[in-house]
Design an enzyme around this catalytic site. Structure first.
Site, short mmCIF file in Angstrom:
data_model
loop_
_atom_site.label_atom_id
_atom_site.label_comp_id
_atom_site.label_asym_id
_atom_site.label_seq_id
_atom_site.Cartn_x
_atom_site.Cartn_y
_atom_site.Cartn_z
CB SER A 139 -0.65 -4.77 -11.89
OG SER A 139 -1.75 -3.68 -12.12
CE1 TYR A 152 3.27 -1.87 -12.39
CE2 TYR A 152 0.97 -1.57 -13.22
CZ TYR A 152 2.06 -1.75 -12.39
OH TYR A 152 1.66 -2.39 -11.08
N1 NAP Z 1 -0.33 0.25 -5.17
C1 NAP Z 1 -1.11 -0.28 -6.35
O1 NAP Z 1 -2.09 0.50 -6.82
C2 NAP Z 1 -0.76 -1.24 -7.19
C3 NAP Z 1 -1.92 -1.92 -8.02
C4 NAP Z 1 -1.40 -3.13 -8.67
C5 NAP Z 1 -0.26 -3.99 -8.54
N2 NAP Z 1 0.62 -3.08 -7.44
C6 NAP Z 1 2.11 -3.99 -7.21
O2 NAP Z 1 2.28 -4.24 -5.94
C7 NAP Z 1 3.56 -4.23 -5.66
C8 NAP Z 1 3.90 -3.55 -4.45
O3 NAP Z 1 3.65 -2.25 -4.62
P1 NAP Z 1 3.20 -1.40 -3.52
O4 NAP Z 1 1.90 -0.78 -3.96
O5 NAP Z 1 3.29 -2.01 -2.20
O6 NAP Z 1 4.24 -0.04 -3.83
P2 NAP Z 1 5.17 0.75 -2.68
O7 NAP Z 1 4.89 1.00 -1.38
O8 NAP Z 1 5.84 1.75 -3.64
O9 NAP Z 1 6.32 -0.63 -2.57
C9 NAP Z 1 7.32 -0.96 -3.49
C10 NAP Z 1 8.24 -1.81 -2.81
O10 NAP Z 1 9.37 -2.12 -3.98
C11 NAP Z 1 10.71 -1.97 -3.42
N3 NAP Z 1 11.27 -1.92 -4.46
C12 NAP Z 1 11.41 -0.99 -5.60
N4 NAP Z 1 12.58 -0.93 -6.48
C13 NAP Z 1 13.24 -1.95 -5.82
C14 NAP Z 1 14.42 -2.39 -6.10
N5 NAP Z 1 15.06 -2.08 -7.16
N6 NAP Z 1 15.00 -3.39 -5.35
C15 NAP Z 1 14.34 -4.13 -4.12
N7 NAP Z 1 13.39 -3.52 -3.95
C16 NAP Z 1 12.53 -2.33 -4.84
C17 NAP Z 1 10.45 -0.62 -2.58
O11 NAP Z 1 11.46 -0.64 -1.38
P3 NAP Z 1 12.67 0.19 -1.55
O12 NAP Z 1 12.37 1.28 -2.18
O13 NAP Z 1 13.00 0.41 -0.20
O14 NAP Z 1 13.85 -0.53 -2.35
C18 NAP Z 1 9.06 -0.99 -1.69
O15 NAP Z 1 9.39 -1.94 -0.57
C19 NAP Z 1 4.33 -3.51 -6.83
O16 NAP Z 1 4.65 -5.19 -7.70
C20 NAP Z 1 3.07 -3.08 -7.60
O17 NAP Z 1 3.36 -3.22 -9.11
C21 NAP Z 1 0.46 -2.17 -6.80
#
Ligand code: NAP
Length: 247
Positions: A139, A152
């Site tokens: 991130s 975080y």
């Molecule tokens: N969106 C942002 O602004 C942002 C910014 C910087 C970094 N990121 C990073 O990008 C990555 C993807 O996030 P996103 O933005 O795509 O968010 P998201 O749509 O909430 O996706 C998160 C994914 O992680 C899975 N997950 C959560 N807990 C889990 C568990 N215990 N076991 C297996 N899978 C799990 C969820 O699936 P299930 O609930 O089906 O398990 C979902 O597929 C993350 O690492 C996040 O920290 C996001």
């Protein structure tokens, strides 16, 4: 293996929504065989049906046993893993004084331990095949001093250091470890925070699309570069340049 995705087996955690789903779709377009992992199997199966050669496997990656089962099931099905994308993650957007240890443990298990366990599980497989690629999704908050997201960001900073060291340790085996640093992205992430709210960090930035971040992840796979940093808003940057996948 940097250079092409055709026929490559790519294991993606957190593929049921957001960046992981967009990455699964993009790599499938490029001829890869995505293995989709997350807890919501109904969503994984729906996405997998739309993608040629995709496999979905239910796994809670906070449980090391389920991570090993995920890798073993992928091996039973495909006999190899070319790329691992550690993407599953969750935010915790509160000033540090208000953070409960239980919440911090939960996101540390997901954002730091799970990628570590997954890397430990796939590295012997990749080493035996003479190489592979691991992309860890970090991130942009881990590269800033951003009040309200310190814990975080700390889990992601731990992932950064682990990844950079793993890159050095695995270089002799032909295994490339890369980091991708998304900025604010329009996904469910912001509604699914472990605790707190988006106002505590990153508010006011124009979100990127998950597809844009997926392009950065594909770029990391194809180039093997150590770090792909996605610029912050407010202006949306030009479309990311993805290297020629046949290069
Ligand atoms: N969106 C942002 O602004 C942002 C910014 C910087 C970094 N990121 C990073 O990008 C990555 C993807 O996030 P996103 O933005 O795509 O968010 P998201 O749509 O909430 O996706 C998160 C994914 O992680 C899975 N997950 C959560 N807990 C889990 C568990 N215990 N076991 C297996 N899978 C799990 C969820 O699936 P299930 O609930 O089906 O398990 C979902 O597929 C993350 O690492 C996040 O920290 C996001």
């Amino acid at each position: 293996m940097a250079g092409h995705l055709d026929g490559k087996v790519v294991l993606i955690t957190g593929a049921s929504s957001g960046i992981g789903e967009a990455t699964a779709r993009l790599i499938a377009e490029q001829g890869a065989l995505p293995v989709l992992a997350a807890r919501r199997i109904d969503r994984l199966e729906k996405i997998a049906k739309e993608l040629d050669g995709a496999l979905s496997i239910q796994a809670d990656v906070r449980d090391p046993k389920q991570v090993h089962h995920l890798v073993e099931t992928t091996m039973k099905h495909h006999g190899r893993i070319d790329v691992l994308i550690n993407n599953a993650g969750q935010g915790l957007h509160l000033p540090f004084e208000q953070v409960s240890l239980a919440d911090l443990v939960a996101i540390t298990e997901l954002n730091f331990y799970a990628p570590l366990v997954a890397m430990q599980a796939v590295v012997p497989i990749m080493r035996e095949r003479g190489g592979g690629v691991i992309v860890n999704v970090s991130s942009g908050s881990s590269r800033m001093v951003l009040p309200g997201v310190g814990t975080y960001a700390a889990t992601k900073a731990a992932l950064n250091m682990l990844s950079l060291v793993a890159r050095e340790e695995l270089a002799p085996d032909g295994i490339l470890v890369s980091l991708v640093y998304p900025s604010v992205t329009a996904t469910e992430f912001h509604e699914k925070l472990r605790a707190g709210s988006m106002g505590s960090g990153g508010g006011g930035l124009t979100p990127h699309s998950p597809r844009y971040v997926a392009e950065a992840i594909v770029r990391a796979i194809l180039t093997g570069e150590a770090e792909v940093v996605i610029p912050h808003g407010p202006e949306r940057p030009e479309e990311m340049e993805i290297p020629d996948s046949e290069a």
